[in-house]
Scaffold this motif. Structure first.
Motif, PDB file in Angstrom:
ATOM      1  N   LEU A  48       0.821  -1.211   0.000  1.00 16.97           N
ATOM      2  CA  LEU A  48       0.000   0.000   0.000  1.00 16.97           C
ATOM      3  C   LEU A  48       0.857   1.264   0.000  1.00 16.97           C
ATOM      4  O   LEU A  48       0.526   2.261  -0.641  1.00 16.97           O
ATOM      5  N   ALA A  49       1.982   1.243   0.730  1.00 16.40           N
ATOM      6  CA  ALA A  49       2.869   2.415   0.766  1.00 16.40           C
ATOM      7  C   ALA A  49       3.450   2.686  -0.615  1.00 16.40           C
ATOM      8  O   ALA A  49       3.530   3.841  -1.063  1.00 16.40           O
ATOM      9  N   ILE A  50       3.855   1.613  -1.311  1.00 13.31           N
ATOM     10  CA  ILE A  50       4.427   1.777  -2.647  1.00 13.31           C
ATOM     11  C   ILE A  50       3.387   2.310  -3.614  1.00 13.31           C
ATOM     12  O   ILE A  50       3.643   3.219  -4.413  1.00 13.31           O
ATOM     13  N   GLU A  51       2.181   1.773  -3.552  1.00 12.18           N
ATOM     14  CA  GLU A  51       1.121   2.235  -4.448  1.00 12.18           C
ATOM     15  C   GLU A  51       0.742   3.682  -4.156  1.00 12.18           C
ATOM     16  O   GLU A  51       0.530   4.487  -5.072  1.00 12.18           O
ATOM     17  N   ALA A  54       3.175   6.181  -5.593  1.00  8.39           N
ATOM     18  CA  ALA A  54       3.392   6.092  -7.044  1.00  8.39           C
ATOM     19  C   ALA A  54       4.830   5.716  -7.357  1.00  8.39           C
ATOM     20  O   ALA A  54       5.482   6.304  -8.214  1.00  8.39           O
ATOM     21  N   VAL A  55       5.337   4.732  -6.607  1.00 11.84           N
ATOM     22  CA  VAL A  55       6.718   4.277  -6.759  1.00 11.84           C
ATOM     23  C   VAL A  55       6.720   2.962  -7.529  1.00 11.84           C
ATOM     24  O   VAL A  55       5.973   2.034  -7.207  1.00 11.84           O
ATOM     25  N   GLY A  56       7.546   2.879  -8.554  1.00 10.85           N
ATOM     26  CA  GLY A  56       7.721   1.627  -9.268  1.00 10.85           C
ATOM     27  C   GLY A  56       8.919   0.883  -8.720  1.00 10.85           C
ATOM     28  O   GLY A  56       9.861   1.479  -8.184  1.00 10.85           O
ATOM     29  N   CYS A  73       6.080   0.589 -12.698  1.00 10.55           N
ATOM     30  CA  CYS A  73       7.304   0.820 -13.465  1.00 10.55           C
ATOM     31  C   CYS A  73       7.028   0.675 -14.960  1.00 10.55           C
ATOM     32  O   CYS A  73       7.480   1.480 -15.771  1.00 10.55           O
ATOM     33  N   LYS A  74       6.258  -0.369 -15.331  1.00 16.28           N
ATOM     34  CA  LYS A  74       5.910  -0.551 -16.742  1.00 16.28           C
ATOM     35  C   LYS A  74       5.122   0.652 -17.267  1.00 16.28           C
ATOM     36  O   LYS A  74       5.367   1.153 -18.369  1.00 16.28           O
ATOM     37  N   SER A  75       4.163   1.113 -16.478  1.00 14.11           N
ATOM     38  CA  SER A  75       3.348   2.255 -16.899  1.00 14.11           C
ATOM     39  C   SER A  75       4.206   3.499 -17.099  1.00 14.11           C
ATOM     40  O   SER A  75       3.999   4.271 -18.043  1.00 14.11           O
ATOM     41  N   ASP A 160       8.714   9.053 -10.888  1.00 10.95           N
ATOM     42  CA  ASP A 160       8.571  10.016 -11.980  1.00 10.95           C
ATOM     43  C   ASP A 160       8.890  11.420 -11.457  1.00 10.95           C
ATOM     44  O   ASP A 160       8.231  11.922 -10.543  1.00 10.95           O
ATOM     45  N   MET A 161       9.915  12.062 -12.029  1.00 13.07           N
ATOM     46  CA  MET A 161      10.334  13.402 -11.610  1.00 13.07           C
ATOM     47  C   MET A 161       9.962  14.472 -12.639  1.00 13.07           C
ATOM     48  O   MET A 161      10.366  15.619 -12.517  1.00 13.07           O
TER      49      MET A 161
END
Length: 592
Positions: A48-51, A54-56, A73-75, A160-161
Motif C-alpha cells: 500500500l505504501a508503494i502504491e 506512485a513508486v515503481g 514501473c511498466k506504466s 517520476d520526476m
C-alpha cells in the motif's frame, strides 16, 4: 511479492527502522464500520505504501540479464501490463545523452569493491514519443533462492520526476525573464531577448504583436529557434499584413477580442485554414506547421498593449494547462516591461521637447536683451546727448537687470544643450592656477560689492599642475560656484583653492554663508529645485546653476560634491583627473 519488495520489507523490520514502521502503520489504517483496523501484515503495508507513493520497483539479475518491473514501473516507461521488459528495452528507452552515465552507474553498483549503491536521474523516451524524467535508486544485494542458489541482484525503485523538474525549470525561466526584462528599457532589445529566452525552454517560435493608438497591430518581434528554417512566420505576416483583415478565428484576434489566453493543444489542418486570410497566407501558415500554440494578451494596468504567441512546430507534446499558466505569467511580465519602456520613451520625448522649447525661447529672448544692453551703453556714454546723474542711475539699473536676465537665459541655454546632448567637451591642457585666477577675476566685482573677501590659494601639492580637460567648462563651473557662494553669504570670506590627492585634482569653493541642511544636500543638484526658506526666496535664480555645474563636471570625467551644515557655510569640491606638469611654484595670495 517481488524480490525488491521483500528486501524493502526486511529493511523496514530492522530494529533501527521500527520507529518509522510504527509511524507508517499508524498512518495506514482503514475505516471499517466506524472502527479502525491496523494493517499488521508487513507485505500488505509495504504494498500500500508503494502504491500510494506512485513508486515503481525493479529487479535486475546481471548473470542472466533478466529484468522484472512492477506494473507502476511498466506504466512509467509506457509499457502495457502484459509486456515483459528486458535490459535492452531499458537501455533503448534512455535519452542518448544519458545512456553512458546510467551504464557507468550500473557497473559501479555491481562492482564487488564498491558500496553497491545505485542512484541516477535520467530522461526516457516512451513509445508514444513523449519524454519523461525519472529517478532510480537501488542497491546490489546477495539473494538466495528456494534451491539455495546464491546470486547478485540489483534492486530498487523508480519515481517520476517529470513534473517536479519541469516546474523547477519553468521557475528558473520566469526568474531569468524578470532579470532580462528589467535589464533594458530598449523595446526592440527587450522583446528580442524575451523571445530568445522563451525559445530555449518553452517554445519553438515566439511572435509579439503590439497595438498602436489606433488599435492596429504591428509585428514587433519574431524569434524562431531553428535557424535552418526559413523565416516562415515573417513571411506569413507579410502575406497578410493588415491585422484588420485577419480571420475571426485567428488566435491573436480571439485573445484580444475575448481578453483571455487562447490555448490550442493540438492545431489541425482545419485550424490552420480557419486562421488564414488570403491563399498565399494559407500556404505560408501550413508551411509553418504549428502543432500547438498559446496566444496571450499583453495587458498592463488594464490597458491592452498587444499579444504574445508561443508556438510549437516540432513533435513535442501540445501545451497543457500548467504551461498555459507559465505563458500567461511570461505575458504579464512582458506587458509590464513594455509599458515601462513606452513610458520611458514618452519621458525622453517630453524631455527633448522641453529642452527644444527652452532653447528656442531662450534664444529669442537673448537677442532683444542684447540690444537693450547695447542701447543702454549708447545712452550712458552720451552718444545721443547729455545724461544727468539721475538718468545715469536709472540706466545703470536697466543694465543691471538686463545683464542679470541675460545670465539666467545663458544658464537655461546651457542646461538645454546638456539635456539635448548637444553640449560636447573639448579637451586641452589647462593650468590649474590660470583657471582659478580667471574665475576669481570674473566674480571679484560681485564679491567686492557684497563687502566680502575672496581668498585664492593653491596648495603646494597642486602648484604647477595641469589637467587635460575642457577649460571653458571648468571656468563656467567655478564661476557658477563662486556666484552661488556670493549670493548666499552675507558676511565673511569666500575661499577658492586647489589641492592634489593621488591622481585627482580637488578644486574647492568654501563660503561662510547660510549652509545647507543634510536632508537637502542630495536635492540641490536637481533642476529647478531650491530650498524652501525665507533666506533663499530673497535670492533670484533659476535653480539650474548647480544642476548645470554637476552635469558639466561629469561630462569632462569629474564629479561635483558638497559638504555643508546650516549656519556653518558650504564647501563645493570639483574632482578632476590630474595630468601633472611641473611649473614654478607661486605663493597663495588674497584678492579684495
Amino acid at each position: 511479492m517481488t524480490t525488491v519488495e521483500h528486501h524493502l520489507r526486511d529493511e523496514a523490520l530492522k530494529p533501527e527502522n521500527r520507529d518509522q514502521q510504527c509511524t507508517a502503520s499508524a498512518a495506514l489504517r482503514e475505516p471499517t464500520t466506524g472502527r479502525t483496523r491496523t494493517l499488521r501484515d508487513p507485505d500488505e503495508r509495504l504494498r500500500l505504501a508503494i502504491e500510494a507513493g506512485a513508486v515503481g520497483t525493479w529487479d535486475f539479475d546481471p548473470s542472466s540479464g533478466a529484468l522484472t518491473w512492477s506494473e507502476r514501473c511498466k506504466s512509467l516507461f509506457g509499457l502495457g501490463g502484459g509486456e515483459h521488459p528486458t535490459i535492452d528495452v531499458f537501455f533503448a528507452s534512455l535519452d542518448p545523452d544519458d545512456r553512458a552515465i546510467v551504464e557507468r552507474k550500473v557497473a559501479a553498483a555491481l562492482d564487488p569493491n564498491g558500496d553497491g549503491s545505485y542512484e541516477a536521474e535520467f530522461r526516457i523516451r516512451r513509445g508514444d514519443g513523449s519524454q519523461r524524467t525519472v529517478m532510480c535508486k537501488g542497491r546490489a544485494v546477495i539473494v538466495t533462492d528456494d534451491d539455495g542458489v546464491v546470486s547478485q541482484r540489483l534492486i530498487g525503485t523508480v519515481v517520476d520526476m517529470t513534473q517536479r523538474r519541469r516546474s523547477e525549470d519553468y521557475s528558473r525561466l520566469l526568474a531569468e525573464a524578470s532579470t532580462m526584462l528589467a535589464s533594458s528599457l530598449d523595446l526592440e532589445v527587450m522583446l528580442a531577448g524575451i523571445g530568445k529566452l522563451a525559445c530555449q525552454r518553452f517554445a519553438d517560435a515566439v511572435a509579439i504583436d503590439l497595438e498602436d493608438e489606433n488599435g492596429v497591430l504591428t509585428r514587433a518581434a519574431t524569434v524562431e529557434c531553428d535557424g535552418r528554417r526559413p523565416r516562415v512566420l515573417d513571411r506569413a505576416r507579410v502575406a497578410n499584413p493588415d491585422s484588420a483583415s485577419w480571420a475571426e478565428e485567428h488566435p491573436v484576434v480571439r485573445a484580444l477580442r475575448e481578453q483571455r489566453t487562447i490555448r490550442m493543444e493540438s492545431v489541425t489542418a482545419a485550424d490552420r485554414d480557419a486562421m488564414s486570410g488570403t491563399d498565399d497566407h494559407r500556404r505560408t501558415v501550413h508551411e509553418a506547421a504549428v502543432s500547438s500554440l498559446i496566444a496571450a494578451p499583453l495587458v498592463a494596468r488594464g490597458r491592452v498593449l498587444g499579444a504574445i504567441s508561443f508556438l510549437r512546430t516540432t513533435n513535442q507534446p501540445g501545451y497543457d494547462a500548467a504551461e498555459q499558466l507559465v505563458g500567461e505569467e511570461l505575458a504579464r511580465r512582458t506587458a509590464t516591461a513594455i509599458e515601462n519602456a513606452q513610458l520611458y520613451r514618452a519621458a525622453l520625448a517630453a524631455s527633448e521637447a522641453k529642452s527644444s522649447f527652452l532653447a528656442a525661447m531662450s534664444h529669442e529672448l537673448r537677442t532683444p536683451l542684447t540690444a537693450i544692453i547695447g542701447y543702454e551703453e549708447l545712452l550712458a556714454d552720451g552718444i545721443t546727448g547729455p545724461v544727468t546723474e539721475p538718468q545715469r542711475h536709472q540706466l545703470g539699473r536697466i543694465k543691471a537687470s538686463a545683464t542679470h536676465l541675460l545670465g539666467l537665459i545663458d544658464e537655461i541655454l546651457t542646461y538645454s544643450r546638456v539635456e539635448a546632448g548637444s553640449e560636447q567637451p573639448h579637451f586641452e591642457s589647462l593650468s590649474v592656477l590660470t583657471a582659478l585666477e580667471e574665475a576669481a577675476s570674473i566674480v571679484e566685482p560681485l564679491v567686492t560689492d557684497r563687502g566680502l573677501a575672496l581668498d585664492l590659494s593653491v596648495d603646494a601639492t597642486a602648484t604647477g599642475a595641469h589637467v587635460h580637460t575642457d577649460a571653458q567648462k571648468v571656468r563656467q563651473i567655478l564661476v557658477n560656484l563662486l556666484s552661488n557662494a556670493t549670493k548666499f553669504t552675507e558676511r565673511g570670506t569666500i575661499a577658492l583653492g586647489a589641492r592634489r590627492e593621488g591622481r585627482q585634482l580637488l578644486v574647492y569653493v568654501r563660503d561662510t554663508g547660510i549652509g545647507i541642511a543634510e536632508e537637502h544636500q542630495h536635492r540641490i543638484f536637481e533642476p529647478f529645485w531650491q530650498v524652501n526658506s525665507r533666506a533663499t526666496h530673497r535670492i533670484a535664480g533659476t535653480g539650474l546653476g548647480l544642476t548645470v555645474s554637476r552635469r558639466l563636471a561629469q561630462m569632462i570625467g569629474g564629479e561635483l560634491r558638497v559638504e555643508s551644515s546650516p549656519g556653518q557655510g558650504s564647501t563645493f569640491t570639483l574632482e578632476l583627473p590630474l595630468d601633472a606638469r611641473p611649473m614654478d611654484p607661486i605663493a597663495p595670495r588674497q584678492l579684495a
